[in-house]
Design an enzyme around this catalytic site. Structure first.
Site, PDB file in Angstrom:
ATOM      1  N   LYS A 287       0.851  -1.187   0.000  1.00 59.19           N
ATOM      2  CA  LYS A 287       0.000   0.000   0.000  1.00 59.19           C
ATOM      3  C   LYS A 287       0.887   1.238   0.000  1.00 59.19           C
ATOM      4  O   LYS A 287       1.717   1.417   0.895  1.00 59.19           O
ATOM      5  CB  LYS A 287      -0.930   0.013   1.204  1.00 59.19           C
ATOM      6  CG  LYS A 287      -1.866   1.221   1.170  1.00 59.19           C
ATOM      7  CD  LYS A 287      -2.516   1.483   2.514  1.00 59.19           C
ATOM      8  CE  LYS A 287      -3.096   2.895   2.493  1.00 59.19           C
ATOM      9  NZ  LYS A 287      -3.517   3.339   3.821  1.00 59.19           N
TER      10      LYS A 287
ATOM     11  N   GLY B 266      -8.120   9.215   9.972  1.00 57.83           N
ATOM     12  CA  GLY B 266      -8.363   9.288  11.396  1.00 57.83           C
ATOM     13  C   GLY B 266      -9.447  10.255  11.828  1.00 57.83           C
ATOM     14  O   GLY B 266      -9.675  10.440  13.023  1.00 57.83           O
TER      15      GLY B 266
ATOM     16  N   GLY C  13     -11.273   7.788   6.775  1.00 56.04           N
ATOM     17  CA  GLY C  13     -12.415   8.636   7.045  1.00 56.04           C
ATOM     18  C   GLY C  13     -13.634   7.936   7.601  1.00 56.04           C
ATOM     19  O   GLY C  13     -14.506   8.581   8.188  1.00 56.04           O
TER      20      GLY C  13
ATOM     21  N   ASN D 119      -8.737   1.777  10.102  1.00 56.23           N
ATOM     22  CA  ASN D 119      -7.941   1.463  11.278  1.00 56.23           C
ATOM     23  C   ASN D 119      -8.522   2.148  12.521  1.00 56.23           C
ATOM     24  O   ASN D 119      -8.992   1.503  13.438  1.00 56.23           O
ATOM     25  CB  ASN D 119      -6.483   1.878  11.077  1.00 56.23           C
ATOM     26  CG  ASN D 119      -5.598   1.470  12.237  1.00 56.23           C
ATOM     27  OD1 ASN D 119      -5.228   0.314  12.364  1.00 56.23           O
ATOM     28  ND2 ASN D 119      -5.258   2.406  13.112  1.00 56.23           N
TER      29      ASN D 119
END
EC number: 2.8.1.10
Length: 260
Positions: A103, A164, A191, A212
């Site tokens: 990634k 975040g 998001g 995450n």
């Protein structure tokens, strides 16, 4: 109960059943992270090469809790602000673990963590030429997404909102345009804050969702991981089913003619 056909997705020749990818940052410890991964049903986890120990056997290792033989590790370039740093980081990851599916994210500034698309595009071209298979974090711009695809991205990963932030998908129109124009998988990355927002991403036709903070910072991360699993599945089913048309006025479920 109706049996629906198997619904898988493929990136760079690798096929997965779960459309939810989860991260490995911000958890209380590796054990909680592993429990959340199991509850989420995810088959891929992202690993920040700069932050997570994947090669020093003397320190606690993520691989002791999340088995890389069962879960696909996706090394990422979190914290990189230039193409050069990102490329160097992924070269180290390949040397340490043999990873080629990666990634890529190249950030423009620390305040917004928005991607620097000029540096991202440059890094994508170089990595693809070196045999990497980059899944690329990008702005929610259909033109930029197409340029990344042409540069060698095996998946494009537009942000839903800043990393975040938990603000949800801020621009459904452009995400949908990216989906309509892409020939590679499209995954919303960043998001999403709660289950309904994950479902929205899937209802737009995205191939998957990466998250995450939404799980790691929930009051009950393992329960939230389960919620996200169900939301992604529900959103995918809704997309495949084809939603009803929207109308300006009411339309009765039962006919009004012939009433007693």
């Amino acid at each position: 109960m109706t049996d629906f056909p198997a619904d898988t997705w493929t990136v760079a020749g690798r096929t997965f059943t779960s459309r939810l990818i989860v991260g490995t940052g911000k958890y209380k410890d590796f054990a909680q992270n592993a429990a959340a991964v199991e509850a989420s049903g995810a088959e891929i986890v992202t690993v920040a090469v700069r932050r997570v120990n994947v090669s020093d056997p003397k320190a606690p290792m993520l691989t002791d809790f999340i088995d890389p033989k069962k879960i696909t590790y996706l090394p990422n370039t979190a914290g990189c602000f230039t193409a050069e740093d990102a490329i160097r980081t992924l070269r180290l990851a390949r040397e340490a673990g043999g990873w080629d599916l990666v990634k890529l994210e190249v950030l423009g500034e620390a305040r917004t963590l928005y991607p620097d698309m000029r540096e991202t595009l440059k890094a994508t071209e170089i990595l693809a030429n070196e045999g990497f298979l980059p899944m690329v974090y990008c702005v929610d711009d259909p033109i930029a997404a197409k340029q990344l695809e042409e540069a060698g991205a095996v998946a494009v990963m537009p942000l839903g909102a800043p990393i975040g932030s938990g603000l949800g998908i801020q621009n459904k129109v452009t995400v949908r345009l990216i989906v309509e124009g892409a020939k590679v998988p499209v995954l919303v990355d960043a998001g999403v804050g709660t289950a309904s927002e994950a479902a929205v991403a899937m209802e737009l036709g995205c191939d998957g969702v990466l998250m995450n903070t939404a799980i790691a910072e929930a009051k009950e991360p393992v329960r939230m991981a389960r919620a996200m699993k169900l939301a992604v599945e529900a959103g995918r089913h809704a997309y495949l089913a084809g939603r009803m048309g929207q109308r300006r006025y009411a339309d009765p479920s039962s006919p009004l003619a012939g009433l007693i």
